[in-house]
Motif scaffolding. Structure first.
Motif, PDB file in Angstrom:
ATOM      1  N   PHE A  50       0.754  -1.160   0.067  1.00 53.73           N
ATOM      2  CA  PHE A  50      -0.100   0.301   0.011  1.00 53.73           C
ATOM      3  C   PHE A  50       0.811   1.340  -0.105  1.00 53.73           C
ATOM      4  N   GLY A  51       1.940   1.057   0.784  1.00 54.51           N
ATOM      5  CA  GLY A  51       2.857   2.304   0.861  1.00 54.51           C
ATOM      6  C   GLY A  51       3.693   2.597  -0.570  1.00 54.51           C
ATOM      7  N   GLY A  52       3.921   1.544  -1.314  1.00 54.99           N
ATOM      8  CA  GLY A  52       4.494   1.754  -2.555  1.00 54.99           C
ATOM      9  C   GLY A  52       3.442   2.481  -3.442  1.00 54.99           C
ATOM     10  N   LEU A  53       2.273   2.028  -3.428  1.00 57.47           N
ATOM     11  CA  LEU A  53       1.105   2.530  -4.463  1.00 57.47           C
ATOM     12  C   LEU A  53       0.959   3.964  -3.982  1.00 57.47           C
ATOM     13  N   LEU A  54       1.070   4.398  -2.749  1.00 56.18           N
ATOM     14  CA  LEU A  54       0.616   5.655  -2.149  1.00 56.18           C
ATOM     15  C   LEU A  54       1.832   6.555  -2.494  1.00 56.18           C
ATOM     16  N   ALA A  55       3.102   6.098  -2.402  1.00 58.75           N
ATOM     17  CA  ALA A  55       4.185   6.937  -2.632  1.00 58.75           C
ATOM     18  C   ALA A  55       4.074   7.220  -4.123  1.00 58.75           C
TER      19      ALA A  55
END
Length: 280
Positions: free
Chosen positions: A164-169
């Motif tokens: 999720f962090g990768g997508l958000l970033a």
């Protein structure tokens, strides 16, 4: 011994009933903590290119910083994880969450890579310490027949948070910058920390080991929340074994009584899983 077994059986009897909304709440809170843990674990990977550009560094310059978090997590899992047995699951989990969220938030305001290195070590301590404690707490509030499923589900929140962090970033980094990613990774778990302070319960097993009137009242209150038909729990039901009757947990126990092969297998699987995760 009769009181010991009676106290354990009364708690187990209530926990092993049909899983209640209160138990789901505890499990969900542990899952959310693990999500933020996974997000903050990989925050340095999301922001690495931006950090290289901001501080005008060569790619290899981030290697110590990337390693710092892993080292911190290893030490945290071994040391802070043990605090759960000393101070209680709740206090330890609150402490670890406060550590990794605060260190992550402060990373947004650093002036050099040395400060990032220090903060990643500190954040790693909290992230590593939180994982075994939240898994233990979620398992303790799960019926016996669901413990494996619950533990696996909560553990999967770690890679889920990283993904999720990768997508958000990818979406937000151009807008909020690398500092914004650390603000998100720090502020949200700090807000969650306030919620945890008021609603996260202590481990029933931990409280049952402490012979006090206040613990009896707290245990009864939690059992009533789990099941309105909960049995009456009294101080006589607390685990009151003498220190001489309690065997101290030692690392060597994991390699005794035929457990050596299983221990090596679990350690190996976990180790190579983390290698694959961080290499990816």
């Amino acid at each position: 011994m009769e009181n010991v077994e009676q106290g354990k059986s009364l708690i187990k009897e209530v926990i092993d009933q049909k899983i209640s909304p209160y138990q789901w709440m505890v499990i969900l809170l542990c899952f959310i903590i693990a999500l933020f843990d996974g997000f903050d674990t990989q925050a340095i990977a999301f922001t690495a290119p931006a950090l290289l550009e901001h501080f005008n560094l060569q790619p290899g310059a981030l290697a110590p910083i990337l390693t710092a978090g892993i080292v911190g997590m290893t030490v945290g899992a071994m040391l802070l994880g043990l605090l759960g047995d000393k101070l209680g699951r709740r206090k330890t989990l609150l402490f670890c969450t406060a550590i990794f969220s605060s260190a992550t938030l402060l990373t947004a305001f650093v002036g050099n890579v040395e400060q990032i290195f220090i903060l990643r070590v500190i954040a790693g301590l909290g992230m590593g310490g939180a994982t075994p404690v939240l898994l233990a707490l979620a398992a303790e509030y799960s019926p016996q027949r669901f413990k494996g499923t619950v533990t696996t589900g909560v553990l999967l929140a770690l890679p889920a948070g990283a993904m999720f962090g990768g997508l958000l970033a990818a979406k937000m980094l151009p807008v909020v910058g690398w500092q914004g990613i650390y603000m998100i990774g720090g502020v949200l778990p700090l807000v969650l920390l306030i919620v945890l302070y008021f609603v996260l319960p202590e481990s029933l097993e931990y409280m049952a080991q402490k012979n006090s009137v206040s613990n009896v009242a707290t245990i009864q209150k939690i059992l009533n929340k789990i099941s309105p038909k909960a049995v009456s729990f009294t101080q006589a039901d607390l685990i009151t074994a003498n220190p001489a009757d309690q065997s101290k947990a030692k690392l060597s126990i994991l390699f005794q009584n035929g457990l050596a092969r299983t221990t090596a297998g679990v350690w190996g699987t976990y180790f190579f899983n983390w290698i694959a995760w961080f290499m990816l």
